[in-house]
Design an enzyme around this catalytic site. Structure first.
Site, PDB file in Angstrom:
ATOM      1  N   GLU A 490       0.834  -1.213   0.000  1.00 26.38           N
ATOM      2  CA  GLU A 490       0.000   0.000   0.000  1.00 26.38           C
ATOM      3  C   GLU A 490       0.864   1.257   0.000  1.00 26.38           C
ATOM      4  OE1 GLU A 490      -2.896  -0.382  -0.844  1.00 26.38           O
ATOM      5  OE2 GLU A 490      -3.219  -2.478  -0.339  1.00 26.38           O
ATOM      6  N   ASP A 553       3.187  -4.574  -5.698  1.00 28.94           N
ATOM      7  CA  ASP A 553       3.624  -5.884  -5.184  1.00 28.94           C
ATOM      8  C   ASP A 553       5.144  -5.965  -5.115  1.00 28.94           C
ATOM      9  OD1 ASP A 553       1.227  -7.097  -4.625  1.00 28.94           O
ATOM     10  OD2 ASP A 553       1.133  -8.278  -6.468  1.00 28.94           O
TER      11      ASP A 553
END
Length: 641
Positions: A490, A553
């Site tokens: 995030e 990611d």
């Protein structure tokens, strides 16, 4: 519970995901009312079971709700559970809305009724909403949106797409039957659905595909209000706007400007009857879940075909999700306080701060950014808002939700329309007002997390903060491979191809030097290439659609690994194993293919397998050699953050 260190090294060389999840994949069964099962869904199911148990006890009167908003939720839950009453009412609660559309004489007539219908959230050929101005995020701006298409993405309408016609046939059959349950004869029902499909086709050329919509920079298309008002020759868009907005907007932001450029080709007197049929069809589809059980079940046929789900949810589960979805923040606060608590909230908040510190060190040591851009990136990180567990307070709009019980003449649908009206009036009242950076857009019982580029905040609901993502029973390395990578993922969104366009205040504003921006775009292209065309579930990954999530990611896993290596008990085998474990997922082929078309995330198995290949430590941890399937040559490893 350190089961992480037992993964078979030889199997990892072949396929990390299969080595970790292979046995589970062989025995896992997808429940008939699911399209998938696995890491995320297991947590969803466990929370569902816990909360249904608690709320059923309250609905039965065995336990008393401990606050007024929870009491209103329980009253509504009792209504959604009362299928005896819902079945007796059948389609009656929806028929007044249908009669309103049937009675429309022309576009001028629609004009007079539109303000009420906007508040009720009824299907219209465009919608208005209020959100942060992307170039001045301290203030709420007005947005005008195009309607959604019947098929899940405009690419389904392409001539070569074989799924499109099949899905439309399923949709048409479902809707024709639903209209007959509404009291229309078979011929009228068929004609109505045929006309709705024709109107849907008029929308398709002017809306974005999922790939196009994934580029946030192209969402910001401000149009002078006077120009927007002139986009329609047949509706007074200014008068419609003034009826719901208290003030005089100077601009309207159009995420899909082409639709409004061609508005007169779609919404005109010639197409009026088609549009009426489309409005009725959309209305019946949307509201079917609030009616009798046979209508509710029938209304899920199309979505179940899309996802490969064998059965509709049971009455009990559908009643729970309908009520909990309506009172989502009330339910989330209950869950957060009872099952997460302040101590866990503080612990995870500290972990987030720790990950931000690791990220900051990495940015400061970055070798490809110039000093000026690096300084701006650190400033953005210093201003990153953190929300963990659950909100500090309930959003005020939920205090206005008052359930009208069956004894008071209330139905599920009448309450839904009333709640919609309250929520929309509240939303429109925020136009021109200051934005609220503390507002949660995801309830605490949601198994997910997000970064909000307009607010520059990261949010971690309580529901995801449990095993296998996070547990005191797991080693620190396993936790870093789970929740640590999610947290850093995030954070990385602040610096993905979308997030990087927004500054520390969430404003769409270029803070990069030209050289750094060009270099970053080349790195993003390498991430697109790494995923683009990978075969999965009989189709191929769209590297452009998934690039932002893949960058996040990669950054998240790399940053979490560095944090794990900073601990005394580092175990990189446990780190990579838990990373692969949290992505375990077994899904229907239809659902996997649907996600490939519309989801900005790569398939779970590829997320688990591809990103570790970019990290040098993965190779030394499992002794992966050039002739092993999991090997990726050093020059092909993508390293951005």
């Amino acid at each position: 519970m350190d089961l992480m260190a037992t993964v078979n090294q030889a199997a990892v060389k072949q396929d990390l995901y299969d080595a970790v999840n292979g046995e589970w994949m062989q025995t896992a069964e997808i429940p008939d009312d699911h399209a998938s099962t696995g890491g995320f869904m297991d947590l969803v199911d466990a929370i569902e079971k816990t909360l249904m148990h608690d709320f059923d006890a309250m609905a039965a009167g065995d336990v008393q709700p401990n606050d007024p908003q929870l009491a209103e939720f329980i009253k509504f839950y009792q209504l959604t559970k009362d299928f005896k009453q819902r079945d007796a009412a059948g389609a009656k609660p929806l028929q007044p809305c249908l009669k309103q559309i049937d009675s429309l004489s022309d576009l001028a007539d629609l004009q007079t009724r539109m303000p009420d219908w906007i508040y009720d959230g009824l299907p219209l050929p465009f919608s208005l909403d209020v959100d942060a101005d992307m170039k001045n995020t301290k203030v709420n701006a007005l947005f005008a949106q195009a309607p959604g298409t019947i098929l899940p993405d405009k690419t389904y309408y392409d001539e070569g797409n074989q799924n499109g016609p099949k899905l439309l046939a399923v949709y048409a059959k479902m809707m024709t039957t639903l209209f007959q349950k509404m009291g229309y004869d078979a011929d009228t029902a068929q004609a109505t659905v045929d006309d709705a499909l024709k109107f849907d086709r008029l929308i398709v050329p002017w809306v974005k595909s999922a790939e196009e919509a994934a580029d946030y920079s192209k969402m910001y298309n401000p149009r002078d209000f006077s120009d927007f008002a002139n986009d329609s020759r047949y509706l007074d868009l200014a008068a419609i706007t003034y009826s719901v907005i208290n003030g005089n907007p100077k601009i309207v932001i159009l995420p899909e400007p082409a639709y409004f450029d061609h508005f007169n080709e779609v919404v005109n007197p010639e197409n009026f009857d088609l549009m009426k049929s489309w409005m009725k069809t959309k209305l019946v589809q949307r509201m079917s879940g609030y009616l009798s059980d046979d209508i509710r079940t029938l209304g899920t046929t199309y979505s179940r075909t899309l996802s490969g789900q064998k059965e509709a949810r049971s009455q009990a589960k559908s009643a729970y999700y309908l009520a909990a979805g309506t009172f989502d923040q009330v339910v989330g606060l209950y869950y957060g306080h009872k099952y997460f608590g302040e101590a866990a909230k503080a612990d995870v908040h500290h972990m987030v701060e720790k990950m931000i510190a690791v990220y900051k060190r990495r940015l400061q040591a970055n070798t490809w950014l110039s000093a000026a851009t690096r300084e701006k990136a650190v400033t953005k990180l210093n201003n990153l808002g953190i929300q963990v567990g659950y909100p500090d307070k309930l959003e005020p709009v939920f205090t206005k939700f008052k359930t009208h019980t069956a004894e008071e003449g209330g139905s599920v649908l009448s309450n839904i329309l009333n709640f919609s009206r309250i929520a929309r009036k509240e939303m429109f009242s925020k136009w021109g007002q200051a934005t609220d950076r503390t507002r949660w857009e995801m309830s605490a019982d949601t198994v997910n997390a997000y970064y909000h580029p307009f607010m520059n905040i990261i949010v971690f609901p309580a529901a995801i903060l449990q095993a296998p993502f996070y547990s005191l029973e797991q080693s620190s390395s396993a936790n870093y491979g789970g929740i640590g990578a999610v947290i850093a993922h995030e954070i990385s969104h602040a610096f993905d191809n979308n997030g990087a366009l927004f500054d520390e205040f969430g404003n769409l504003h270029n803070w990069w030097t030209a050289e750094d921006s060009a270099h970053f775009k080349e790195l993003a292209k390498s991430m697109i290439s790494e995923f683009d065309g990978l075969e999965f579930a009989g189709a191929k990954v769209n590297g452009t659609l998934t690039v932002s999530e893949n960058i996040a990611d990669a950054g998240g896993l790399s940053c979490a690994e560095e944090a794990a290596k900073g601990e005394d008990d580092v175990d990189l085998s446990a780190f990579f194993t838990n990373w692969a474990m949290v992505w375990r997922m077994k899904a229907t082929k239809q659902y996997m293919q649907l996600l490939l078309s519309i989801d900005v995330h790569a398939p779970a198995k590829l997320r688990a397998n591809v990103q570790p290949k970019n990290l040098d430590d993965f190779y030394t941890t499992f002794d992966i050699q050039p002739d092993d399937p999991m090997y990726l040559a050093p020059e092909k490893r993508v390293k951005i953050w």
